[in-house]
Design a protein around this motif. Structure first.
Motif, PDB file in Angstrom:
ATOM      1  N   ASP A  21     -13.579   0.002 -14.569  1.00  0.00           N
ATOM      2  CA  ASP A  21     -14.228   0.082 -15.881  1.00  0.00           C
ATOM      3  C   ASP A  21     -13.296   0.618 -16.966  1.00  0.00           C
ATOM      4  O   ASP A  21     -13.729   0.903 -18.077  1.00  0.00           O
ATOM      5  CB  ASP A  21     -15.486   0.954 -15.800  1.00  0.00           C
ATOM      6  CG  ASP A  21     -15.163   2.388 -15.405  1.00  0.00           C
ATOM      7  OD1 ASP A  21     -13.964   2.697 -15.226  1.00  0.00           O
ATOM      8  OD2 ASP A  21     -16.086   3.203 -15.263  1.00  0.00           O
ATOM      9  N   GLY A  22     -12.016   0.775 -16.647  1.00  0.00           N
ATOM     10  CA  GLY A  22     -11.050   1.171 -17.663  1.00  0.00           C
ATOM     11  C   GLY A  22     -10.757   2.656 -17.714  1.00  0.00           C
ATOM     12  O   GLY A  22      -9.845   3.072 -18.405  1.00  0.00           O
ATOM     13  N   ARG A  23     -11.542   3.474 -16.994  1.00  0.00           N
ATOM     14  CA  ARG A  23     -11.255   4.905 -17.035  1.00  0.00           C
ATOM     15  C   ARG A  23      -9.988   5.206 -16.244  1.00  0.00           C
ATOM     16  O   ARG A  23      -9.698   4.567 -15.225  1.00  0.00           O
ATOM     17  CB  ARG A  23     -12.436   5.704 -16.497  1.00  0.00           C
ATOM     18  CG  ARG A  23     -13.513   5.902 -17.547  1.00  0.00           C
ATOM     19  CD  ARG A  23     -14.649   6.705 -16.995  1.00  0.00           C
ATOM     20  NE  ARG A  23     -15.244   6.061 -15.843  1.00  0.00           N
ATOM     21  CZ  ARG A  23     -15.876   6.714 -14.876  1.00  0.00           C
ATOM     22  NH1 ARG A  23     -15.980   8.005 -14.910  1.00  0.00           N
ATOM     23  NH2 ARG A  23     -16.410   6.054 -13.865  1.00  0.00           N
ATOM     24  N   LEU A  24      -9.250   6.228 -16.728  1.00  0.00           N
ATOM     25  CA  LEU A  24      -7.960   6.533 -16.111  1.00  0.00           C
ATOM     26  C   LEU A  24      -8.184   7.410 -14.888  1.00  0.00           C
ATOM     27  O   LEU A  24      -9.022   8.306 -14.893  1.00  0.00           O
ATOM     28  CB  LEU A  24      -7.068   7.257 -17.113  1.00  0.00           C
ATOM     29  CG  LEU A  24      -6.971   6.579 -18.475  1.00  0.00           C
ATOM     30  CD1 LEU A  24      -6.206   7.456 -19.442  1.00  0.00           C
ATOM     31  CD2 LEU A  24      -6.300   5.232 -18.335  1.00  0.00           C
ATOM     32  N   LEU A  25      -7.406   7.165 -13.847  1.00  0.00           N
ATOM     33  CA  LEU A  25      -7.639   7.872 -12.593  1.00  0.00           C
ATOM     34  C   LEU A  25      -6.488   8.812 -12.248  1.00  0.00           C
ATOM     35  O   LEU A  25      -6.676  10.008 -12.088  1.00  0.00           O
ATOM     36  CB  LEU A  25      -7.849   6.838 -11.488  1.00  0.00           C
ATOM     37  CG  LEU A  25      -8.449   7.342 -10.208  1.00  0.00           C
ATOM     38  CD1 LEU A  25      -9.824   7.931 -10.471  1.00  0.00           C
ATOM     39  CD2 LEU A  25      -8.565   6.205  -9.215  1.00  0.00           C
ATOM     40  N   CYS A  26      -5.292   8.277 -12.122  1.00  0.00           N
ATOM     41  CA  CYS A  26      -4.153   9.101 -11.750  1.00  0.00           C
ATOM     42  C   CYS A  26      -2.892   8.279 -11.939  1.00  0.00           C
ATOM     43  O   CYS A  26      -2.938   7.199 -12.503  1.00  0.00           O
ATOM     44  CB  CYS A  26      -4.267   9.563 -10.297  1.00  0.00           C
ATOM     45  SG  CYS A  26      -4.307   8.178  -9.126  1.00  0.00           S
ATOM     46  N   LYS A  27      -1.777   8.805 -11.447  1.00  0.00           N
ATOM     47  CA  LYS A  27      -0.533   8.045 -11.463  1.00  0.00           C
ATOM     48  C   LYS A  27      -0.199   7.645 -10.033  1.00  0.00           C
ATOM     49  O   LYS A  27      -0.677   8.267  -9.085  1.00  0.00           O
ATOM     50  CB  LYS A  27       0.611   8.916 -11.981  1.00  0.00           C
ATOM     51  CG  LYS A  27       0.506   9.255 -13.428  1.00  0.00           C
ATOM     52  CD  LYS A  27       1.136   8.198 -14.280  1.00  0.00           C
ATOM     53  CE  LYS A  27       0.916   8.562 -15.731  1.00  0.00           C
ATOM     54  NZ  LYS A  27       1.387   7.586 -16.656  1.00  0.00           N
ATOM     55  N   VAL A  28       0.651   6.645  -9.898  1.00  0.00           N
ATOM     56  CA  VAL A  28       1.203   6.358  -8.583  1.00  0.00           C
ATOM     57  C   VAL A  28       2.305   7.391  -8.365  1.00  0.00           C
ATOM     58  O   VAL A  28       3.432   7.204  -8.779  1.00  0.00           O
ATOM     59  CB  VAL A  28       1.779   4.932  -8.503  1.00  0.00           C
ATOM     60  CG1 VAL A  28       2.342   4.671  -7.119  1.00  0.00           C
ATOM     61  CG2 VAL A  28       0.725   3.920  -8.856  1.00  0.00           C
ATOM     62  N   ASP A  29       1.954   8.508  -7.754  1.00  0.00           N
ATOM     63  CA  ASP A  29       2.946   9.555  -7.561  1.00  0.00           C
ATOM     64  C   ASP A  29       3.842   9.250  -6.368  1.00  0.00           C
ATOM     65  O   ASP A  29       4.992   9.674  -6.322  1.00  0.00           O
ATOM     66  CB  ASP A  29       2.251  10.912  -7.376  1.00  0.00           C
ATOM     67  CG  ASP A  29       1.668  11.429  -8.691  1.00  0.00           C
ATOM     68  OD1 ASP A  29       2.279  11.156  -9.740  1.00  0.00           O
ATOM     69  OD2 ASP A  29       0.609  12.071  -8.674  1.00  0.00           O
ATOM     70  N   ASP A  30       3.300   8.519  -5.405  1.00  0.00           N
ATOM     71  CA  ASP A  30       4.102   8.107  -4.260  1.00  0.00           C
ATOM     72  C   ASP A  30       3.346   6.999  -3.531  1.00  0.00           C
ATOM     73  O   ASP A  30       2.183   6.741  -3.848  1.00  0.00           O
ATOM     74  CB  ASP A  30       4.360   9.281  -3.311  1.00  0.00           C
ATOM     75  CG  ASP A  30       5.694   9.116  -2.577  1.00  0.00           C
ATOM     76  OD1 ASP A  30       6.153   7.958  -2.460  1.00  0.00           O
ATOM     77  OD2 ASP A  30       6.249  10.121  -2.126  1.00  0.00           O
ATOM     78  N   LEU A  31       4.008   6.352  -2.575  1.00  0.00           N
ATOM     79  CA  LEU A  31       3.330   5.336  -1.780  1.00  0.00           C
ATOM     80  C   LEU A  31       3.462   5.715  -0.313  1.00  0.00           C
ATOM     81  O   LEU A  31       4.491   6.234   0.118  1.00  0.00           O
ATOM     82  CB  LEU A  31       3.959   3.959  -2.018  1.00  0.00           C
ATOM     83  CG  LEU A  31       3.769   3.370  -3.425  1.00  0.00           C
ATOM     84  CD1 LEU A  31       4.642   2.158  -3.597  1.00  0.00           C
ATOM     85  CD2 LEU A  31       2.314   3.029  -3.662  1.00  0.00           C
ATOM     86  N   GLU A  32       2.394   5.432   0.454  1.00  0.00           N
ATOM     87  CA  GLU A  32       2.405   5.749   1.873  1.00  0.00           C
ATOM     88  C   GLU A  32       2.735   4.475   2.643  1.00  0.00           C
ATOM     89  O   GLU A  32       2.218   3.413   2.308  1.00  0.00           O
ATOM     90  CB  GLU A  32       1.022   6.253   2.249  1.00  0.00           C
ATOM     91  CG  GLU A  32       0.893   6.726   3.659  1.00  0.00           C
ATOM     92  CD  GLU A  32      -0.578   6.908   4.007  1.00  0.00           C
ATOM     93  OE1 GLU A  32      -1.017   8.049   4.133  1.00  0.00           O
ATOM     94  OE2 GLU A  32      -1.272   5.884   4.129  1.00  0.00           O
ATOM     95  N   THR A  33       3.593   4.582   3.644  1.00  0.00           N
ATOM     96  CA  THR A  33       3.935   3.372   4.394  1.00  0.00           C
ATOM     97  C   THR A  33       3.613   3.533   5.866  1.00  0.00           C
ATOM     98  O   THR A  33       3.683   4.636   6.421  1.00  0.00           O
ATOM     99  CB  THR A  33       5.441   3.049   4.270  1.00  0.00           C
ATOM    100  OG1 THR A  33       6.190   4.190   4.686  1.00  0.00           O
ATOM    101  CG2 THR A  33       5.802   2.684   2.856  1.00  0.00           C
TER     102      THR A  33
END
Lengths: 262, 142, 407
Positions: A21-33
């Motif tokens: 819905d367009g609300r901001l959530l967070c940043k991609v601070d890291d990715l899990e593999t």
């Protein structure tokens, strides 16, 4: 069918994550593999526990330290947003489904903002139920730990260090329709020359010629290593081929990898 | 970087640092006179046009100037004169600046009570004082 | 009329950049010491801020991403954090100074000591940020700040010596050293291009929900707002050069710098100019406070903005509240608000490249921009300004030390 090709640093890390819905959530601070023969990305990691180690130094330790202090668990993990929920990947990443918000946001709302007059807040008696914390997932690898790692060739001669990780969207199915981003290659730079900014990867439209020239010059001699050329993804990363057999980045580009931005 | 941070306040404090010799002391006296002359000339300009300005404004402006002149005065008085000659220089400059501070204070009191009694005379006095300060500053170029 | 209201974001942004409390006094000081000989710096600054604000506004309209998003995305978490720490610190100092400035304007109007006004100004500013809609806020304070046009009118009414002022454009009338001259050149350029202007402008674009179709409105904001700010700033210097320079008066307080308007138009002029100063500093208070919230939220990815209810952007509103309280406390220690901005200006000049480089890069990235990437003109000028900003960043602190901050 070849999947979409992305670069972790250039296209994913540090981008905004937005709800449907367009609300901001967070940043991609890291990715899990998920490690293994053909590793792939399983989740977005967010919050200070994911960001801190990437920032490093005193500031990074402070970030993780304070968060640990306020978290009840013995060994708290960062927030996970499974990749299956991620829809569009553009200037922001859109996620669908029910993603719980950050606990700091909840705390600040309940203890500071709602009690202030005119906050448009709910009746303080009618608090929303606390979201149930999902059971911890066994610790997996973090993609950022690959970045900056030393790379040596078959004979142990140094090649440089990892500057970025190439991802191809042809991994196993996550959820019903999305395919996982598989780790498909590494961009290796000869020295510690800072950010790549995407300029070394070929003609991304027009660009300020001088900035591009400076950054290209800084990163001359960068190479591309496909995942098949990696013998052991430990530290340092050992390759199956001698240094001379690796593809220079520029050449990779002329061979028509222009789909990277597509 | 840490060293730089230490240097900054030291340099900023430069204006109140001790004078090492006569020439240096003279320079400081000249700069002080220059600043005082500027303040006095400004008050004169305002007093000349006082009929067209509002009272709260005049009051604020004069308070500001009186404080500035007062602090110039006390700041300079804190510098140790390095010689006999410098003592004379100090006597001269402190006399001028205290006179300036006093004149502005009188005007301020008048404004606070009602209005400036004799604006023309006050402006003329201030003009004369500004000239003396400038003359002093010229004799002690900074 | 509706069209006119559409450019108030640009006007409010530019007022915060060009005629906030520090610049009001700095412009008058420069006029009284160097005449018109630094006017060219303002022109260079206007071109620079127009260039980068246009890029930032375009990125915001096309991709919905404001400037601090770009800073973190291109520079990475570490350099981004460095920029955040610098910008946030500067913002907080400037916020304190603006609150002090608005209180000083109230002192000029009432004769009541400014320290008594400080808590009231802080409270009202917070209430505006808490409750008032973004559009209403930018219209009221952008338009009210236009009262400063009285400086422009006063300049003509004062009967200036045009020949002398024209001569000063190319000849420095001051006998101060070159270092002092260049210190003020750097300070003026830093004032024109302060990073919080692009933080505020691009975030404001997102608050107003600009899309591709609003690129025209965005450009109108840029090309009306910033040149107007620059014009006001030159008018202040010109008034000072007309009134103070011939009488060898050096201006260094707010009370002194409004005098030309009083000389030209008497009590009405004085009332107008004090109103304008209050509106401009209060507008700048809102701009810097919101910018501090915007920058920290955008770095960490928090929900921000006044387009959602406060409880949906809890961390953002908490930042605004805490920043305002800290700034009020800071100014109540009786530090001189004008000195504060003079120093923070120079430090912000040193932080400029870290903000503008990512903007320049992303404005070229088709990932974000599609077919709206920079043209050749923007890129050539952008590169030239990057070089200029790096020179300024390197020179700023040494010049400040060498000239004891322009004394």
């Amino acid at each position: 069918m070849t999947g979409r090709v992305l670069h972790a640093h250039l296209h994913l890390f540090d981008r905004q994550v937005v709800r449907a819905d367009g609300r901001l959530l967070c940043k991609v601070d890291d990715l899990e593999t998920e490690p293994g023969e053909a590793p792939y990305v399983t989740a977005i990691l967010a919050g200070p526990l994911a960001l801190g180690p990437r920032v490093g130094g005193v500031a990074g330790r402070l970030m993780t330290g304070t968060t640990r202090l306020f978290r009840p668990e013995e060994d708290p993990a960062p927030r996970r947003i499974p990749m299956a929920l991620v829809g569009e990947i553009g200037s922001a990443l859109t996620v669908g489904g029910d993603v719980p918000e950050a606990s700091l946001e909840r705390w600040v709302r309940e203890h500071l903002i709602d009690p202030l007059p005119g906050s448009g807040g709910a009746d303080p008696g009618l608090r929303e139920p606390r979201p149930v914390r999902r059971p911890e997932v066994p610790a997996r690898d973090r993609l950022s730990s690959l970045v900056g790692r030393r790379v040596v060739d078959r004979d142990g001669a140094p090649v440089g260090q990892v500057a970025d990780v190439q991802l191809t969207q042809d991994g196993p199915l996550l959820g019903e329709t999305t395919q996982a981003l598989r780790l498909s290659g590494l961009v290796v730079v000869p020295r510690h020359t800072g950010q790549l900014f995407g300029y070394e990867r070929g003609p991304g439209g027009n660009s300020p010629a001088l900035v591009r020239a400076v950054i290209r010059r800084l990163h001359r001699g960068s190479r591309f290593v496909s995942w098949e050329q990696v013998a052991d993804p430990g530290d340092p990363i050992r390759l199956t081929e001698p240094r001379a057999a690796l593809l220079p980045l520029a050449e990779l580009f002329t061979r028509g990898d222009a789909s990277a931005s597509g | 970087m840490r060293r730089l941070l230490l240097i900054v306040p030291l340099l900023l404090a430069g204006c109140a640092s001790p004078a090492w010799n006569d020439a240096d002391y003279g320079k400081k006296a000249g700069a002080t006179a220059e600043a005082a002359a500027s303040s006095v000339a400004l008050v004169r300009l305002a007093v000349e046009h006082e009929a067209r300005l509002t009272r709260p404004y005049l009051q604020t402006l004069l308070t500001e100037t009186a404080t500035a002149l007062g602090s110039v005065d006390s700041q300079f008085g804190a510098v140790q004169p390095p010689s006999e000659q410098a003592v004379e220089v100090r006597a001269e400059i402190t006399e001028l600046t205290s006179e300036a501070a006093e004149q502005v204070q009188v005007l301020l009191d008048e404004v606070r009570l009602r209005e400036i009694a004799e604006p023309e005379k006050a402006a003329a006095d201030l003009a004369a004082l500004a000239d003396r300060l400038r003359a002093f500053a010229e004799r002690h170029p900074s | 009329m509706k069209r006119f209201f559409a450019v108030t974001l640009g006007i409010l942004t530019a007022i915060g950049g060009f005629v906030d409390i520090g610049d009001l006094v700095a412009n008058a000081l420069v006029g009284s010491r160097f005449g018109m000989s630094l006017a060219w710096v303002v022109v260079v600054g206007v071109v620079g801020i127009c260039l980068f604000a246009e890029m930032a506004g375009r990125v915001a309209a096309v991709s919905g991403r404001p400037v601090f998003d770009l800073v973190r995305e291109r520079l990475g978490p570490r350099a981004g954090l460095l920029n955040l720490a610098a910008s946030f610190g500067i913002n907080l100092l400037t916020l304190a100074a603006e609150i002090g400035g608005a209180a000083l304007a109230l002192e000029l109007a009432t004769g009541i000591d400014y320290l008594l006004w400080v808590p009231a100004v802080g409270l009202v500013a917070w209430l505006v940020m808490w409750r008032v809609r973004f559009e209403t806020m930018e219209r009221v304070f952008g338009l009210a700040g236009l009262a400063l046009i009285v400086f422009l009118v006063a300049f003509f009414a004062l009967g200036p010596d045009y020949g002398e002022l024209g001569h000063q454009l190319t000849h420095n009338p001051s006998d101060d050293g070159a270092a002092t001259y260049w210190f003020y050149a750097v300070a003026l350029l830093g004032a024109a291009m302060t990073p919080y202007e692009v933080f505020f402008f691009s975030s404001g674009g997102v608050e107003e929900r600009w899309t591709r179709r609003d690129l025209g409105v965005m450009r109108a904001n840029v090309f009306v707002g910033f040149p107007l700010g620059g014009l006001l700033s030159i008018a202040i210097a010109a008034c000072a050069a007309t009134v103070f320079l011939p009488r060898m008066i050096e201006v260094d307080t707010l009370g002194q710098m409004v005098l030309p308007a009083g000389l030209a138009f008497g009590q009405i002029g004085l009332a107008l100019v004090i109103f304008g100063v209050f509106a401009a500093t209060f507008g700048a208070t809102l701009e810097t406070a919101l910018s501090s919230g915007y920058s920290i939220s955008q770095y960490f990815g928090w929900q921000w903005g006044k387009y959602v209810r406060p409880r949906e952007a809890a961390r953002f509103h908490a930042t605004l509240l805490v920043s305002t309280i800290v700034a009020v406390a800071l100014i109540l220690t009786t530090i001189d608000p004008i000195k504060v901005t003079e120093y923070s200006l120079v430090f912000s000049a040193a932080a400029l490249p870290l903000t503008y480089l990512p903007v320049l890069m992303i404005a070229n990235d088709p990932d974000y921009m599609g077919d709206r990437v920079n043209g050749r003109l923007s890129n050539t000028l952008g590169t030239l300004y990057m070089i200029l900003l790096m020179v300024v960043a390197v020179a700023a602190v040494p010049l400040m030390l060498a000239t004891k901050a322009g004394q």
